[in-house]
Design a protein around this motif. Structure first.
Motif, PDB file in Angstrom:
ATOM      1  N   SER A 178       0.829  -1.209   0.000  1.00 53.12           N
ATOM      2  CA  SER A 178       0.000   0.000   0.000  1.00 53.12           C
ATOM      3  C   SER A 178       0.863   1.259   0.000  1.00 53.12           C
ATOM      4  CB  SER A 178      -0.950   0.003   1.197  1.00 53.12           C
ATOM      5  OG  SER A 178      -0.240  -0.045   2.426  1.00 53.12           O
ATOM      6  N   ALA A 182       0.304   3.786  -3.015  1.00 55.35           N
ATOM      7  CA  ALA A 182      -0.145   5.149  -2.738  1.00 55.35           C
ATOM      8  C   ALA A 182       0.769   6.164  -3.422  1.00 55.35           C
ATOM      9  CB  ALA A 182      -0.180   5.395  -1.232  1.00 55.35           C
ATOM     10  N   ALA A 185       0.161   6.097  -7.114  1.00 56.98           N
ATOM     11  CA  ALA A 185      -1.092   6.762  -7.457  1.00 56.98           C
ATOM     12  C   ALA A 185      -0.890   8.268  -7.560  1.00 56.98           C
ATOM     13  CB  ALA A 185      -2.164   6.432  -6.413  1.00 56.98           C
ATOM     14  N   GLN A 186      -0.174   8.839  -6.599  1.00 55.40           N
ATOM     15  CA  GLN A 186       0.080  10.277  -6.618  1.00 55.40           C
ATOM     16  C   GLN A 186       0.891  10.681  -7.853  1.00 55.40           C
ATOM     17  OE1 GLN A 186      -0.949  12.525  -4.203  1.00 55.40           O
ATOM     18  NE2 GLN A 186      -0.071  14.266  -5.308  1.00 55.40           N
ATOM     19  N   ALA A 264      -5.660   7.033  -1.851  1.00 59.39           N
ATOM     20  CA  ALA A 264      -5.369   5.697  -2.372  1.00 59.39           C
ATOM     21  C   ALA A 264      -5.083   4.720  -1.232  1.00 59.39           C
ATOM     22  CB  ALA A 264      -4.178   5.755  -3.326  1.00 59.39           C
TER      23      ALA A 264
END
Length: 309
Positions: A178, A182, A185-186, A264
């Motif tokens: 994760s 995350a 995703a950014q 996310a």
């Protein structure tokens, strides 16, 4: 008067399981009486319950995995037995020990803090998304002492609770995957918008841990700043609402915070928590949480909506 998590009976003098944190009546107080998930991670550092006498049944050839071939004992009585049930503290230690590597070591080898080389080692950035090592190093890197302290504090309170639910191996996988997802995703959204970004911090992973716990026990009482009681579902809702509002009003990197990474991380945690809930996982009823704001705030990376997360 409390309600037994196993049978629903009200109990004047309830018992709290030390392994899973649940509340039980006298008939269900023992771990084996309420199908305690903590039994899956029984802490047996001396190897009392795992002598290894039947290992050959599962592995007749004795070839095993990589650990067997190189002679590392990963069993409960082996040198790596400490990590069973303690991965939260291992990650905390890694974050603290990585901090001087991030800020003290580079100048000693001729790399300026804040240079592109420094960013390519310690942050996940749009310039070099496929530098795979940054998917890991960026999770343990932080933008300052305050950033490290807040993320470490939140992980200290939430981590052990979720680790007891999942077991150390699944918890470690959740945290690492994760955290990387995350950050990606950014950076991915930034690239799609034609922007540049560099992100660092453990908040994406911690947000996932919080998301898992929110699903397992949405009414869990947390004490924000050790004073303000609040159900976890409300704290998570406020956290998500704030990140979404700030992203919409000021951009995905507004305030130097990687808002998409936060969202996310929570999404991953909620999805995984839903899976665990279907499998019958439980969570304790109360926890204290201190620290400020959301996990991770501060100035962003070079020239875009990145930042700490």
């Amino acid at each position: 008067m409390a309600k037994c998590d196993a049978c629903g009976e009200h109990e004047n003098m309830p018992y709290e399981c030390r392994r899973c944190g649940g509340t039980y009546c006298s008939d269900h107080r023992l771990p084996e009486s309420h199908d305690c998930p903590g039994l899956n991670e029984w802490n047996d550092p001396k190897g009392v319950f795992d002598s290894g006498f039947d290992d050959s049944v599962n592995d007749p050839g004795g070839s095993g995995g990589v650990a067997d071939r190189i002679g590392i004992d990963t069993g409960p009585g082996g040198p790596l037995g400490y990590f069973r049930g303690n991965m939260t503290y291992v990650f905390l230690a890694a974050m603290v020990l990585w901090f001087p590597v991030q800020y003290v070591l580079p100048p000693l080898v001729g790399v300026a803090v804040g240079s592109q080389t420094w960013y390519d080692v310690f942050t996940l950035n749009t310039e070099n998304v496929f530098y795979v090592w940054t998917w890991l190093t960026s999770t343990f890197s932080h933008g300052g002492v305050g950033h490290l302290f807040v993320n470490g504090l939140v992980l200290y309170f939430f981590g052990p609770v979720v680790e007891r639910r999942l077991g150390s191996r699944k918890f470690a996988a959740l945290f690492l995957i994760s955290g990387a997802a995350a950050g990606l995703a950014q950076v991915g959204v930034s690239l799609a918008m034609g922007d540049t970004a560099a992100v660092l911090g453990a908040s994406g992973a911690i947000a996932a841990v919080m998301g898992v716990l929110t699903v397992l026990n949405p009414n869990l009482t947390i004490y924000l700043y050790f004073v303000i009681p609040m159900p976890l579902w409300l704290a998570t809702t406020l956290f998500v609402g704030y990140s979404a509002f700030v992203s919409a009003a000021g951009g995905i990197g507004a305030g130097g915070v990687a808002q998409v990474a936060h969202l996310a991380g929570v999404a991953i945690g909620l999805a995984y928590g839903a899976k665990l809930k279907r499998e019958g996982e439980r969570a304790p009823q109360e926890i204290q949480l201190g620290g400020g704001g959301g996990p991770g705030r501060g100035p962003g990376g070079p020239g875009g909506p990145g930042g700490r997360f």
